[in-house]
Design a protein around this motif. Structure first.
Motif, PDB file in Angstrom:
ATOM      1  N   HIS A   1      29.134  67.277  45.981  1.00 31.57           N
ATOM      2  CA  HIS A   1      28.607  66.332  44.897  1.00 31.57           C
ATOM      3  C   HIS A   1      29.760  66.300  43.709  1.00 31.57           C
ATOM      4  O   HIS A   1      30.270  67.286  43.485  1.00 31.57           O
ATOM      5  CB  HIS A   1      27.411  66.955  44.111  1.00 31.57           C
ATOM      6  CG  HIS A   1      26.116  67.263  44.989  1.00 31.57           C
ATOM      7  ND1 HIS A   1      25.416  66.425  45.790  1.00 31.57           N
ATOM      8  CD2 HIS A   1      25.577  68.704  45.344  1.00 31.57           C
ATOM      9  CE1 HIS A   1      24.550  66.829  46.293  1.00 31.57           C
ATOM     10  NE2 HIS A   1      24.653  68.166  46.281  1.00 31.57           N
TER      11      HIS A   1
ATOM     12  N   SER B   1      27.001  59.331  44.230  1.00 30.33           N
ATOM     13  CA  SER B   1      25.584  59.046  44.600  1.00 30.33           C
ATOM     14  C   SER B   1      24.705  60.303  44.932  1.00 30.33           C
ATOM     15  O   SER B   1      23.689  60.094  44.802  1.00 30.33           O
ATOM     16  CB  SER B   1      25.760  57.783  45.775  1.00 30.33           C
ATOM     17  OG  SER B   1      26.776  58.548  46.715  1.00 30.33           O
ATOM     18  N   SER B   2      25.599  61.066  45.508  1.00 32.97           N
ATOM     19  CA  SER B   2      24.812  62.215  46.071  1.00 32.97           C
ATOM     20  C   SER B   2      24.305  63.155  44.807  1.00 32.97           C
ATOM     21  O   SER B   2      23.310  63.506  44.654  1.00 32.97           O
ATOM     22  CB  SER B   2      25.555  63.176  47.119  1.00 32.97           C
ATOM     23  OG  SER B   2      26.792  63.663  46.312  1.00 32.97           O
TER      24      SER B   2
ATOM     25  N   ASP C   1      23.759  61.958  41.986  1.00 35.64           N
ATOM     26  CA  ASP C   1      22.741  61.107  40.964  1.00 35.64           C
ATOM     27  C   ASP C   1      21.554  61.263  41.801  1.00 35.64           C
ATOM     28  O   ASP C   1      20.447  61.270  41.161  1.00 35.64           O
ATOM     29  CB  ASP C   1      23.160  59.719  41.060  1.00 35.64           C
ATOM     30  CG  ASP C   1      24.323  59.311  40.350  1.00 35.64           C
ATOM     31  OD1 ASP C   1      24.709  60.185  39.443  1.00 35.64           O
ATOM     32  OD2 ASP C   1      24.876  58.171  40.638  1.00 35.64           O
ATOM     33  N   LEU C   2      21.461  61.256  43.115  1.00 40.97           N
ATOM     34  CA  LEU C   2      20.143  61.421  43.819  1.00 40.97           C
ATOM     35  C   LEU C   2      19.427  62.956  43.505  1.00 40.97           C
ATOM     36  O   LEU C   2      18.264  63.037  43.283  1.00 40.97           O
ATOM     37  CB  LEU C   2      20.169  61.435  45.348  1.00 40.97           C
ATOM     38  CG  LEU C   2      20.485  59.851  45.771  1.00 40.97           C
ATOM     39  CD1 LEU C   2      20.895  59.827  47.216  1.00 40.97           C
ATOM     40  CD2 LEU C   2      19.380  59.064  45.534  1.00 40.97           C
TER      41      LEU C   2
ATOM     42  N   GLU D   1      18.331  63.013  39.904  1.00 42.65           N
ATOM     43  CA  GLU D   1      17.036  62.414  39.772  1.00 42.65           C
ATOM     44  C   GLU D   1      15.755  63.214  40.516  1.00 42.65           C
ATOM     45  O   GLU D   1      14.863  63.097  39.719  1.00 42.65           O
ATOM     46  CB  GLU D   1      17.039  60.748  40.608  1.00 42.65           C
ATOM     47  CG  GLU D   1      15.784  60.090  40.421  1.00 42.65           C
ATOM     48  CD  GLU D   1      15.940  58.935  40.974  1.00 42.65           C
ATOM     49  OE1 GLU D   1      14.838  57.980  41.086  1.00 42.65           O
ATOM     50  OE2 GLU D   1      16.751  58.451  41.744  1.00 42.65           O
ATOM     51  N   SER D   2      16.073  63.928  41.406  1.00 40.18           N
ATOM     52  CA  SER D   2      14.941  64.677  42.123  1.00 40.18           C
ATOM     53  C   SER D   2      14.665  65.655  41.142  1.00 40.18           C
ATOM     54  O   SER D   2      13.535  66.188  41.161  1.00 40.18           O
ATOM     55  CB  SER D   2      15.406  64.948  43.617  1.00 40.18           C
ATOM     56  OG  SER D   2      14.608  65.720  43.950  1.00 40.18           O
TER      57      SER D   2
END
Length: 652
Positions: A264, A325-326, A328-329, A332-333
């Motif tokens: 990440h 992106s990883s 951010d995912l 968010e989770s």
């Protein structure tokens, strides 16, 4: 450190589920705080035993943590098995998650130093983690410039030599350590997450930093007027991330990552490009931002004495963007979001200034607010202070710190406009003080030293309903005028700008022993006087204050002041001008034995006693509102050699 009477740390009743390596470092301690706040039992690996244990626990308690869930172990990542004793190794048998935040972050390292910590240390952490029977995940901290491409380890010797020569020992060792961990983790069957943070700066709410290299060096050069140009181009991108955001992200990794390897990159993609970032910081601090840009290709050819830049930092000057992106995912989770980046930058930059860029961390931190056109440094209680403390020349508000700690009520402090850390005002000093005190909902005691006596007296006379008492410490207009050299602005400015800390301390406090707090305060003032324009503005203020007509006006104003006024003077700096007597109020003169013109520095305990004895600060909540009361004081407001001259008599 805790005192000798502090209780010994208690061993947690539960066995630790998490180990943090590098727990006393910048990222490590914030991660420990986050994990403890989540209710986990944490083992902190520290190098230095009981002494470092005490430092870490004290910091955690200051930040609201319950350290009863903390176990500390003495460890050394440069040694196999982390250098753990058999007893400590057995105590960590239950560890599920291992966070390796340990690294040697410093430019100018030798290759051997960097390799021992950032390559060997990373491998020792990995190999030790592989021996934990309950291991869930190893989280390794790398860096955003390391990248996510294929890992090759070891490199052929000639390629490794070329990399270290090109990038410098720090970045080359981080690249090598990252590749080594990723290659060996697969063979050891260790579930691995590599987190690549960008420049980690302050806390999103307090701005607290604790790390003063990298981008902080650039802010320091900006603050001291030593940044005539920016490196790179208009699209240079130095992304940042808040330390509390990174700590929350790291703590969430073991719950959200699975599989053998995750990588990440953690940074705030909303970070402005470098010229805009510097412009935001400069505007908040009230300094001028550089407009010129110098390409890194040019900087690499110039000697370091000219660029004032470590060559190793130039590899970070890039227009590259990064795939988040990883991260951010996962964020968010986990319900994690970046704080507003411009507010973060302002709070962090103000905290760097408050900490004197690492020279005086831990002091009460202030922030910069707009007052009468000045970006003014303000600290302390802003709504209901018992005391308002105004400094004289050539010091700033830090000169009151030893007094503040001893007063019976909270205090509001500020650097006068154009002095110390405050930029010049477009309005008058009276307007500045009116705006400073507009949000105050108490009737404080105003304590003004020397040169500040004038504006304080004028404010009390104009707003008697907002002041309970006025204390003038060594009021300059009731003392003889200083020598002509002090009243000659060009001479005074030159002396002030060139004055060393020792020279200035001798001028302000005289010969003899001085306390550490006084020495630190004067040293900070001497450094501040070298900032662009500060010594010149101080000298002009010294000159203007000594005009006979101004001194006479203040004496008359003192005679008619409608609030109680108390006068304080040092034994060796007495008031020699007749005190104007107002039959309606008493004007007692209290002498501080042994003190000179700056009793707040030389005799802070005695001065605090005098203030407590003389005053009765009140904080009623029913003051009448006024047009300025809505003025917000928030930290996110957007807007050498000793001279050979004679001893400087800086009375105001």
């Amino acid at each position: 450190m805790p005192s000798a009477n502090s209780p010994m740390p208690k061993t947690p009743t539960r066995t630790p589920s998490t180990l943090v390596l590098g727990a006393t470092g910048f990222i490590g301690r914030w991660l420990v705080l986050e994990l403890l706040s989540s209710g986990l039992t944490v083992a902190a690996a520290v190098r230095g035993g009981t002494r470092r244990d005490g430092e870490l626990r004290e910091w955690l308690r200051e930040h609201g943590a319950d350290d009863r869930g903390l176990l500390t172990v003495d460890a050394d990542i440069t040694r196999p098995g982390l250098g753990l004793s058999p007893t400590d190794d057995a105590r960590l048998a239950t560890v599920r998650d291992v966070f390796n935040t340990a690294a040697l972050y410093r430019f100018g390292l030798s290759r051997a130093e960097a390799h021992a910590a950032n390559v060997d240390g990373a491998l020792h952490a990995l190999r030790w983690a592989s021996t934990r029977p309950r291991l869930r995940r190893l989280v390794h901290i790398s860096g955003y410039r390391v990248g996510t491409g294929p890992a090759v380890f070891p490199l052929p010797p000639h390629e490794a030599d070329e990399r270290y020569a090109r990038l410098g020992a720090y970045e080359a060792s981080k690249l090598e350590g990252d590749a080594a961990v990723r290659v060996e983790a697969g063979g050891l069957d260790v579930p691995l997450t590599v987190v690549n943070p960008s420049s980690v700066i302050g806390h999103s709410v307090t701005g607290e930093a604790g790390q003063y290299i990298g981008l902080a060096n650039l802010v320091e050069q900006l603050w001291h007027g030593r940044l005539p140009a920016l490196p790179g181009s208009r699209r240079t991108f130095l992304p940042v991330v808040a330390i509390d955001h990174l700590a929350r992200f790291l703590a969430a990794v073991p719950e959200h990552d699975s599989g053998p390897l995750s990588v990440h990159t953690v940074l705030d993609p909303a970070t402005p490009d470098l010229p805009e970032l510097v412009g935001i910081v400069a505007a908040h601090l009230g300094v001028r931002a550089p407009r010129r840009l110098v390409p890194t290709t040019v900087l690499r050819r110039l000697p370091r004495v000219v660029t004032r830049t470590d060559p190793e930092t130039l590899s970070f000057i890039s227009e590259d963007r990064y795939d988040t992106s990883s991260a951010d995912l996962l964020a968010e989770s986990a319900g994690i979001g970046h704080p507003p980046v411009e507010d973060l930058l302002r709070r962090w930059a103000a905290r760097l200034v408050a900490d004197r860029f690492g020279a005086a961390p831990g002091r009460p931190a202030g922030s910069f607010v707009g007052l009468a056109g000045s970006r003014s440094y303000v600290a302390g209680e802003r709504v209901a202070p018992g005391y308002v403390l105004l400094h004289g020349l050539p010091l700033d508000s830090d000169g009151w710190h030893a007094v503040v700690d001893r007063l019976p009520a909270p205090s509001l402090l500020a650097d006068l406009p154009g002095l110390g850390r405050s930029s010049p005002a477009t309005g008058s000093t009276s307007q500045w003080l009116t705006e400073l005190l507009a949000p105050v909902r108490s009737r404080p005691v105003i304590v003004a030293h020397s040169a500040a006596a004038g504006p304080a007296l004028a404010y009390a006379a104009a707003h008697p309903e907002r002041v309970s008492e006025l204390v003038l410490v060594a009021p300059y207009f009731l003392q003889p005028r200083p020598p002509w050299a002090v009243r000659t602005a060009p001479i005074a400015a030159t002396v002030l700008r060139r004055a060393s800390a020792d020279f200035l301390a001798g001028a302000l406090l005289g010969p003899g022993p001085r306390g550490a707090e006084a020495n630190a305060t004067v040293a900070a003032a001497a450094l501040g006087l070298r900032r662009p324009g500060v010594s010149e503005r101080t000298a002009r203020r010294l000159r203007n204050l000594q005009k006979p007509i101004k001194r006479a006006e203040l004496s008359e104003l003192l005679r008619s002041c409608p609030v109680p006024v108390r006068l304080v003077a040092g034994e060796h700096d007495p008031l020699t001008v007749a005190v104007p007597v107002n039959p309606a109020i008493a004007l007692p003169v209290v002498t501080v034995p042994g003190a000179g013109h700056h009793p707040q520095l030389s005799h802070p305990a005695r001065l605090a006693e005098v203030l407590a004895e003389l005053t009765n600060p009140t904080t009623p909540a029913d003051l009448p509102a006024n047009d300025l009361a809505s003025t917000a004081l928030t930290s996110t407001d957007p807007t050498p050699t000793d001279p050979t001259a004679a001893r400087l008599d800086v009375r105001p």
